[in-house]
Structure formats: C-alpha cells, structure tokens
Motif scaffolding. Structure first.
Motif, mmCIF file in Angstrom:
data_model
loop_
_atom_site.group_PDB
_atom_site.id
_atom_site.type_symbol
_atom_site.label_atom_id
_atom_site.label_comp_id
_atom_site.label_asym_id
_atom_site.label_seq_id
_atom_site.Cartn_x
_atom_site.Cartn_y
_atom_site.Cartn_z
ATOM 1 N N ASP A 214 -7.193 6.860 -7.751
ATOM 2 C CA ASP A 214 -8.921 7.201 -7.725
ATOM 3 C C ASP A 214 -9.131 7.202 -9.087
ATOM 4 N N LYS A 215 -10.642 6.560 -9.195
ATOM 5 C CA LYS A 215 -10.701 6.723 -10.310
ATOM 6 C C LYS A 215 -11.215 7.637 -11.387
ATOM 7 N N SER A 216 -11.223 8.286 -11.234
ATOM 8 C CA SER A 216 -10.603 9.410 -12.158
ATOM 9 C C SER A 216 -9.904 9.574 -12.615
ATOM 10 N N GLU A 217 -8.028 9.262 -11.974
ATOM 11 C CA GLU A 217 -6.835 9.245 -12.201
ATOM 12 C C GLU A 217 -6.694 7.554 -13.263
ATOM 13 N N ALA A 218 -7.966 6.936 -13.865
ATOM 14 C CA ALA A 218 -7.347 5.318 -14.615
ATOM 15 C C ALA A 218 -7.919 5.131 -15.250
ATOM 16 N N ALA A 219 -7.826 4.333 -16.392
ATOM 17 C CA ALA A 219 -8.541 4.191 -17.758
ATOM 18 C C ALA A 219 -8.887 2.355 -17.572
ATOM 19 N N TYR A 220 -9.201 1.834 -18.222
ATOM 20 C CA TYR A 220 -9.618 0.984 -18.602
ATOM 21 C C TYR A 220 -9.487 -0.234 -20.138
ATOM 22 N N ILE A 221 -8.477 -0.414 -20.512
ATOM 23 C CA ILE A 221 -8.407 -0.836 -21.284
ATOM 24 C C ILE A 221 -8.623 -2.831 -21.216
ATOM 25 N N GLY A 222 -9.728 -3.043 -22.662
ATOM 26 C CA GLY A 222 -10.185 -4.638 -23.191
ATOM 27 C C GLY A 222 -10.562 -4.431 -23.924
ATOM 28 N N ASP A 223 -11.165 -6.106 -24.947
ATOM 29 C CA ASP A 223 -11.497 -6.089 -26.423
ATOM 30 C C ASP A 223 -12.584 -6.815 -26.404
ATOM 31 N N SER A 224 -14.012 -6.548 -25.520
ATOM 32 C CA SER A 224 -14.691 -7.710 -25.603
ATOM 33 C C SER A 224 -15.626 -6.645 -24.870
ATOM 34 N N ASP A 225 -16.715 -7.514 -25.105
ATOM 35 C CA ASP A 225 -18.537 -6.624 -24.602
ATOM 36 C C ASP A 225 -18.321 -6.809 -22.956
ATOM 37 N N VAL A 226 -17.841 -7.316 -22.278
ATOM 38 C CA VAL A 226 -17.969 -8.311 -20.968
ATOM 39 C C VAL A 226 -16.546 -6.692 -20.423
ATOM 40 N N ASP A 227 -15.073 -6.341 -20.919
ATOM 41 C CA ASP A 227 -14.837 -5.527 -20.849
ATOM 42 C C ASP A 227 -15.757 -4.093 -20.812
ATOM 43 N N VAL A 228 -16.206 -3.850 -21.794
ATOM 44 C CA VAL A 228 -16.967 -2.139 -21.447
ATOM 45 C C VAL A 228 -17.984 -2.978 -20.518
ATOM 46 N N GLN A 229 -18.895 -3.443 -20.421
ATOM 47 C CA GLN A 229 -19.383 -3.647 -19.546
ATOM 48 C C GLN A 229 -18.913 -3.023 -17.930
ATOM 49 N N THR A 230 -18.167 -4.063 -17.691
ATOM 50 C CA THR A 230 -17.208 -3.548 -16.994
ATOM 51 C C THR A 230 -16.304 -1.931 -16.108
ATOM 52 N N ALA A 231 -16.283 -1.776 -18.002
ATOM 53 C CA ALA A 231 -15.346 -0.117 -17.301
ATOM 54 C C ALA A 231 -16.714 1.000 -17.128
ATOM 55 N N VAL A 232 -17.858 0.098 -17.732
ATOM 56 C CA VAL A 232 -19.302 1.513 -16.956
ATOM 57 C C VAL A 232 -19.329 0.883 -15.163
#
Length: 211
Positions: free
Chosen positions: A132-150
C-alpha cells in the motif's frame, strides 16, 4: 544518484549528453529544459538507443555506498523497486548489470504506461509488490521525482548528491533530505521499524533510477 556519468569521453554527442541526464523522458524532451523540437527529440532518442546497449551503460559508475545501502535494506526485509523514464529494456539491463538481485521490482517506459511525473510506474511496482502507498516511500534527486512522489501520494526523501542540488529541490517542493547513504538508510530504516514493527516485509522503497 545511483550513477555518476563518466565525462572523459569528449566525443560524446550533445544528444547523448541530454539523454544521459537521468530522469529526462525519451518522448518529452521537447517539453523539457532542453527545448528540443519533436524531430530533434526523436533523433536524440535514436542516438541514445544506438549508443546505450553497446557503450552508454558502461560509461557510468555506481556512487559509493549505494549497493551497501540496498543490501542493508533488503537484509531488514524492506522491498526495493526502481522506476525510470528510460525504456523498459534499459531499466532491466541496468538493474541486472549493476544491481543484480538488489531490486525486487522495476518499471520503465513501456506501451500503455505513462512516464514520470505521472504515477503509473510507481503504481505498477507497488501493485506487483502488494504494498500500500502508506507503507512506501519514494527516493529521488530531481524536480520530476518530487512531482512524481506528489502525484503518487508517497512521502519522498530527496537526495542531494544526484542530478539536482538541494536549493533547486527545495524550490520545487522537496522537504525531507538525505545527504549521504548512511543517513538515508539508517535514519529512515529506524523510523520505518518504529512505525511498522510487524510489517517489515510489506514496506517498500521506490527509487528513481538516478538515485
């Protein structure tokens, strides 16, 4: 990121440099900061694909600490996945050649799947993992990653050693940072263990290809 590009090859073409900017979509280059026309974007894509398989993927080095971090996470029962705007074949090839057995799931650019920052890839690997999304975290290094996580509804850890620096990431909405792999996996693992003591086999870290 996972990789640091080898810039010693002075003959590398501009299109290859563009395509080597991990996280830039093959088919959306004309919409990126590079402002390529659609025709030039397709040319860059063709050049990248021709170069990647025999040469390009070997022009990168894994950053110090990344394999150890992944091994430690897996030893604690944390599932790992990588999502990338590279072609699906390239993602699987990189995972096999550089991280054999260290990623449980992966997703790349494939027919019927929208690329980042759309949530499709993240949703695909979470569905495969049964997490489930509540049990996951997203790790990234770009503005695209920030928006993807959102867009994916995931908490994000932005790393500061990759494609974009901390000030740029802050300006695009990142709020939680890791400056090195020790900090990243130790602190976050401790938090995950406290919050989900009984569910470690259900936790997942979804990583951008450039982390």
């Amino acid at each position: 990121g996972f990789f640091g590009a080898d810039s010693s090859n002075s003959e590398r073409s501009t299109s290859s440099e563009v395509m080597n900017s991990w996280g830039i979509s093959f088919f959306a280059l004309e919409e990126s900061e590079y402002k390529l026309t659609r025709e030039d974007a397709l040319i860059a894509t063709d050049v990248y694909r021709e170069r990647f398989a025999p040469i390009g993927k070997f022009e990168n080095e894994v950053y110090d600490g990344i394999p150890e971090m992944l091994k430690t996470l897996k030893a604690h029962g944390v599932l790992t996945a990588v999502v990338s705007n590279k072609d699906e074949y390239a993602v699987k090839s990189l995972c096999r050649d550089y991280f054999d057995g260290l990623f449980d799931y992966s997703a790349g650019d494939a027919e019927g799947r929208r690329i980042k920052p759309y949530p499709d890839m993240v949703e695909a690997v979470l569905e495969q993992a049964g997490v489930d999304k509540s049990e996951a975290a997203y790790i990234g290094d770009s503005d695209v990653d920030v928006q993807t996580a959102v867009n994916s509804g995931l908490d994000m850890i932005a790393v500061t050693w990759g494609f974009r620096d901390k000030s740029f990431l802050i300006s695009h909405g990142a709020t939680l940072f890791a400056d090195n792999t020790d900090e990243q996996f130790k602190d976050e693992l401790e938090k995950l263990e406290k919050e989900h003591t009984d569910k470690l086999n259900k936790l997942a870290l979804v990583l951008s290809s450039s982390v």
